[in-house]
Design a protein around this motif. Structure first.
Motif, PDB file in Angstrom:
ATOM      1  N   ASP A 116      -3.675   7.895  -1.466  1.00  0.00           N
ATOM      2  CA  ASP A 116      -2.834   7.962  -0.245  1.00  0.00           C
ATOM      3  C   ASP A 116      -1.753   8.827  -0.296  1.00  0.00           C
ATOM      4  OD1 ASP A 116      -2.497   6.930   2.750  1.00  0.00           O
ATOM      5  OD2 ASP A 116      -0.737   7.229   1.933  1.00  0.00           O
ATOM      6  N   THR A 118       4.872   2.432  -5.194  1.00  0.00           N
ATOM      7  CA  THR A 118       5.176   1.390  -4.197  1.00  0.00           C
ATOM      8  C   THR A 118       4.293   1.833  -3.117  1.00  0.00           C
ATOM      9  OG1 THR A 118       6.977   0.577  -5.322  1.00  0.00           O
ATOM     10  CG2 THR A 118       6.561   0.022  -3.059  1.00  0.00           C
ATOM     11  N   THR A 119       3.616   1.055  -2.308  1.00  0.00           N
ATOM     12  CA  THR A 119       2.756   1.558  -1.161  1.00  0.00           C
ATOM     13  C   THR A 119       3.448   0.657  -0.004  1.00  0.00           C
ATOM     14  OG1 THR A 119       0.821   1.754  -2.363  1.00  0.00           O
ATOM     15  CG2 THR A 119       0.480   1.491  -0.218  1.00  0.00           C
ATOM     16  N   THR A 120       3.700   1.526   0.904  1.00  0.00           N
ATOM     17  CA  THR A 120       3.963   0.836   2.215  1.00  0.00           C
ATOM     18  C   THR A 120       2.550   0.458   2.919  1.00  0.00           C
ATOM     19  OG1 THR A 120       5.974   2.143   2.542  1.00  0.00           O
ATOM     20  CG2 THR A 120       5.084   1.166   4.677  1.00  0.00           C
ATOM     21  N   SER A 179      -2.449   8.196  -6.542  1.00  0.00           N
ATOM     22  CA  SER A 179      -2.741   7.413  -5.338  1.00  0.00           C
ATOM     23  C   SER A 179      -3.780   8.222  -4.379  1.00  0.00           C
ATOM     24  CB  SER A 179      -1.815   6.707  -4.659  1.00  0.00           C
ATOM     25  OG  SER A 179      -2.296   6.041  -3.387  1.00  0.00           O
ATOM     26  N   ASP A 202       2.486  -5.284   1.859  1.00  0.00           N
ATOM     27  CA  ASP A 202       3.453  -4.202   2.183  1.00  0.00           C
ATOM     28  C   ASP A 202       4.611  -4.244   0.966  1.00  0.00           C
ATOM     29  OD1 ASP A 202       5.207  -2.159   3.564  1.00  0.00           O
ATOM     30  OD2 ASP A 202       6.328  -3.611   4.236  1.00  0.00           O
ATOM     31  N   ASP A 260       1.553   7.215   0.227  1.00  0.00           N
ATOM     32  CA  ASP A 260       1.456   5.811  -0.111  1.00  0.00           C
ATOM     33  C   ASP A 260       1.954   5.234   1.040  1.00  0.00           C
ATOM     34  OD1 ASP A 260       1.256   6.701  -2.783  1.00  0.00           O
ATOM     35  OD2 ASP A 260       3.476   7.040  -3.224  1.00  0.00           O
ATOM     36  N   THR A 261       1.362   5.346   2.218  1.00  0.00           N
ATOM     37  CA  THR A 261       1.449   4.497   3.266  1.00  0.00           C
ATOM     38  C   THR A 261       0.016   4.387   3.848  1.00  0.00           C
ATOM     39  OG1 THR A 261       3.619   5.667   3.876  1.00  0.00           O
ATOM     40  CG2 THR A 261       2.329   4.362   5.570  1.00  0.00           C
ATOM     41  N   VAL A 264      -7.430   1.808  -0.526  1.00  0.00           N
ATOM     42  CA  VAL A 264      -6.466   2.786  -1.406  1.00  0.00           C
ATOM     43  C   VAL A 264      -7.401   2.670  -2.804  1.00  0.00           C
ATOM     44  CG1 VAL A 264      -4.754   1.092  -1.736  1.00  0.00           C
ATOM     45  CG2 VAL A 264      -4.415   3.652  -2.143  1.00  0.00           C
TER      46      VAL A 264
END
Length: 580
Positions: A27, A96-98, A25, A73, A30-31, A38
């Motif tokens: 980011d 998994t992205t916040t 990713s 989210d 991952d946030t 992203v």
């Protein structure tokens, strides 16, 4: 069955290694913030298919990256890696992205304030603990931090209409932010005072106007007290309070003045009877000059002072009406008495004759005969030295005169009278109508009485004669003056034919009295031998043609009655002969 066996030819299988699916990713933590972009990058194959929460979002292709701004989210992104040479594929471990929500903020404030208000509150609300950037009317940016409940209040001083513009908001915990476009405008309105135009000054007990519930400039409200009370004199404040308190309207107080007009009167009686010199002194209290004043409903007079005098008043009761400049009115009554004696008198001219010449005198008749011994008289003079005890003045010239009556107390009364011009009595006699004497009088005093010869007196000035000769006429006027004249006349009479011959030969074809046209009232009646009335003739008829009811009557004697009706009383009766 046979127990025989054999071994087959061998099969060799090629087992290709699975590709190694690797997903990364852009980011590192991952946030991200909602709406942020992203990019996910895959390796380990030559074709890739990306999935979000198991759902394909980018079909298999040689593209090894997937970029999105719509992640929610907690969503998981995976990739299926394909080795197109071996046909082998593998699925990566998911990422998994916040996704942090964007902070929000809004502002509200009092939409309208009045010019006398010193401050206005702007209320911010949004994400708790967020930092909001704003400016007022496009000025410098300023920040304010929302509290843990997501609220903040800004108190600003405003003297003119202004707008608070939101610029941006930031969550200081997640560092997420976004631009804002909201605003709140505060209009600063000028304070308006209700205006009215109604009567504010009244007289006590006057009917007041109804207090208006809407001002001239359109403001509705109520009054306290609600109605104007004029039952008592004094000043009273009436306050108008606008009904809509949200408007920039101020209460207003109007002072109503109630006046009570009072007056003091001091009278002075008439000095001599009938002199009409009474007077009243007037002092005004609680009034405002100028004053409009009327006595006995006569023409009003204006006075500019609070104290004034009205004179020239006769005796008796008088009504006084006064109105001041405020319209306050008062009516009073007072009496003027006399302090003198009654010198009024009636002057009666008396006319007579002396040797047929007109003479005159006067009789003075006092209204109060009891003062006769206390008064003196003068003719056409008010000089006290000209007054005498005797009031019998005679032979005065025709025209206007006056008698002055002087009392022993000094009061004097003048009474005018007229002496007529009486000419000597003259009589003229004339003969205007046939057999008639007309008497015409000049001078003297009517009515006149006429005496024709020895006949009784009459008011008729004409006399019909019944004979030839001289006639003596005497006339007496109303004062007893008399004169006599004479006239000689010949009696003019009718002629009566004693026969006629109605044979249409132009000679004596008609019978009737001659000269009848000179007697306008003459009437002729013709009878036959039986006494039957067969014809009536007037003064202008041609005569009788010998017919009765259109039939010829026979020869013979016929009778007549002729009445002259001229005032002489003469009447003729006889007969005549009809020949055929």
């Amino acid at each position: 069955t046979t127990g025989c066996e054999a071994t087959s030819t061998g099969i060799t299988t090629t087992v290709n290694a699975l590709p190694t699916a690797v997903l990364g990713s852009s980011d590192a933590n991952d946030t991200i913030c909602a709406g942020d972009s992203v990019t996910f990058t895959a390796t380990g194959g030559d074709e890739y298919e990306f999935y979000v929460d198991g759902t394909s979002v980018q079909a298999q292709s040689t593209t090894a990256t997937y970029t999105t701004t719509t992640l929610a989210d907690g969503q998981e992104v995976t990739v299926r890696v394909v080795n197109t040479t071996t046909g082998c594929e593998a699925t990566s471990t998911g990422i998994t992205t916040t996704v942090n929500a964007l902070p929000t903020a809004s502002v509200s404030g009092t939409a309208t304030i009045c010019s006398e208000d010193t401050a206005v509150d702007f209320t911010f609300s949004g994400t708790p603990d967020a930092q909001v950037t704003y400016n007022i009317d496009g000025g410098a940016d300023t920040t304010i931090t929302l509290d843990g409940s997501g609220n903040a209040t800004l108190t600003a001083s405003n003297t003119a209409t202004s707008t608070l513009n939101l610029v941006s908001v930031q969550n200081t915990t997640t560092n997420c932010d976004q631009s804002l476009t909201g605003s709140a405008t505060v209009a600063v309105n000028a304070t308006e005072t209700p205006t009215f135009s109604f009567t504010t000054t009244y007289c006590q007990d006057a009917v007041p106007t109804t207090l208006p519930t809407t001002s001239i400039n359109g403001i509705d409200g109520t009054w306290s007290p609600a109605t104007i009370d004029t039952s008592a004199a004094g000043d009273t404040n009436y306050t108008f309070t606008p009904s809509d308190v949200s408007q920039c309207w101020e209460p207003v107080t109007v002072t109503v003045i109630v006046n009570k007009l009072t007056v003091s009167l001091f009278t002075q009686n008439e000095s001599c009877f009938g002199t009409n010199d009474g007077r009243v002194n007037i002092s005004m209290d609680n009034g405002t000059a100028p004053y409009t004043v009327s006595i006995d409903s006569n023409e009003a007079v204006s006075f500019t002072d609070n104290d004034f005098i009205i004179d020239g008043l006769s005796t008796g009761n008088h009504s006084l009406y006064i109105m001041d400049s405020n319209g306050c009115e008062i009516t009073e009554s007072f009496e003027i008495q006399t302090e003198g004696v009654n010198l009024n008198a009636e002057i009666e001219p008396i006319y007579g004759c002396d040797l047929n010449s007109p003479i005159n005198a006067i009789e003075v008749i006092l209204e109060d005969s009891s003062i006769a011994s206390d008064v003196l008289y003068a003719l056409d003079s008010t000089n006290p030295n000209d007054h005498i005890f005797n009031s019998s003045f005679t032979n005065m010239e025709p025209g206007s005169h006056f008698i002055s009556i002087l009392h022993s107390n000094g009061c004097m009364e003048t009474i005018p009278f007229e002496i007529e011009n009486r000419n000597p009595l003259e009589l003229n006699l004339s003969n205007i109508n046939i057999n008639e004497i007309t008497a015409t009088v000049v001078g003297g005093t009517a009515p006149y009485t006429y005496f024709f010869d020895n006949n009784p007196g009459t008011s008729d000035n004409t006399f019909t004669i019944n004979r030839n000769g001289s006639f003596i006429v005497r006339v007496i006027d109303n004062n007893g003056c008399e004169t006599t004249e004479s006239i000689t006349l010949n009696l003019f009479d009718i002629s009566i034919p004693n026969f006629f011959t109605p044979n249409n030969d132009g000679q004596n074809d008609f019978w009737g009295p001659r000269n009848s046209e000179f007697f306008p009232e003459i009437e002729t009646y013709i009878f036959d031998r039986y006494g039957r009335k067969i014809k009536i003739l007037g003064p202008f008829d041609k005569g009788w043609d010998g017919k009765y009811e259109s039939k010829q009557l026979p020869s013979g004697d016929y009778w007549y009655i002729i009445e002259l009706n001229d005032g002489s009383g003469r009447k003729y009766v006889g007969h005549f002969t009809l020949y055929r």
